[in-house]
Enzyme design. Structure first.
Site, short mmCIF file in Angstrom:
data_model
loop_
_atom_site.label_atom_id
_atom_site.label_comp_id
_atom_site.label_asym_id
_atom_site.label_seq_id
_atom_site.Cartn_x
_atom_site.Cartn_y
_atom_site.Cartn_z
N SER A 14 -15.39 2.92 68.90
CA SER A 14 -14.76 4.09 68.29
C SER A 14 -15.60 5.35 68.43
O SER A 14 -15.13 6.44 68.11
CB SER A 14 -14.46 3.84 66.81
N LYS A 38 -19.76 6.82 61.94
CA LYS A 38 -18.69 7.78 62.20
C LYS A 38 -19.23 9.20 62.05
O LYS A 38 -20.32 9.43 61.52
CB LYS A 38 -17.54 7.60 61.19
#
Length: 205
Positions: free
Chosen positions: A127, A165
């Site tokens: 991701s 993230k």
């Protein structure tokens, strides 16, 4: 061991790493970028001194012809920081965080901020690929409990799961944004910041 300056050690270390990972030596420009030298003539000067000391051999007719002559030359231990590797953190769907030290990984001291607590985590998932963080990479993390918007962090969610993230604090929530257009952000009311990602270490198979 032949006495070398820190800059010469950095250059020799970078050449060895590039040959090991890519199979061929770096260019003068790449060496300069890696060790913070803007002048190619300065890089040539350091290479000449390494050659004089019998550590490398160059072919002046070829741009990348640098051969390491003494493979036993390594970084002195005083210039190595043993960084703890702590479990695995997902860069896809969060997984339960494992906060135990699995091993210690030696890093050059120039990669570790002085007087800071630093740890490493292995990434699982893709991701964060648009930020240059790939599956099976190791991220180098400076331990801290705050972050600015846009920084890449290791965050602990409300369910005690850890993830890597990009961090954004918005009006009513925290957004943990992946760097992959096929994936959705994680929206949470509260997160705990474990640290800020300051580097990536990758082995080439």
């Amino acid at each position: 061991m032949t006495k070398l300056s820190k800059r010469q050690l950095d250059i020799l270390r970078f050449i060895k790493a590039e040959v090991k990972s890519k199979g061929y030596p770096p260019s003068v420009r790449e060496i300069g970028e890696a060790v913070g030298l803007a002048s190619s003539s300065t890089v040539h000067g350091h290479l000449a001194r390494l050659e004089t000391k019998g550590l490398i051999r160059r072919d002046p007719t070829k741009p990348r012809a640098i051969e390491i002559l003494d493979e036993e030359v390594d970084i002195p231990q005083s210039q190595v920081v043993n960084v703890p590797v702590i479990g695995k953190v997902t860069a896809g769907s969060p997984i339960t965080a494992v906060e135990n030290i699995e091993e210690y990984f030696p890093l050059p001291d120039r990669m570790v901020p002085p007087d800071e607590h630093v740890f490493m985590l292995e990434i699982m998932g893709d991701s964060m690929i648009d930020a240059g963080i790939l599956d099976k990479d190791y991220v180098i993390v400076k331990q801290q409990n705050t972050a600015n918007n846009g920084e890449i962090v290791v965050a602990m969610t409300e369910d005690d799961e850890a993830t890597v993230k990009r961090f954004y604090k918005e009006d009513t929530h925290i957004r943990l944004q992946p760097e992959n257009p096929t994936m959705e952000p994680i929206i949470l009311q509260n997160v705990s910041i474990l640290g800020k990602v300051i580097g990536v270490f990758r082995t080439v198979h």
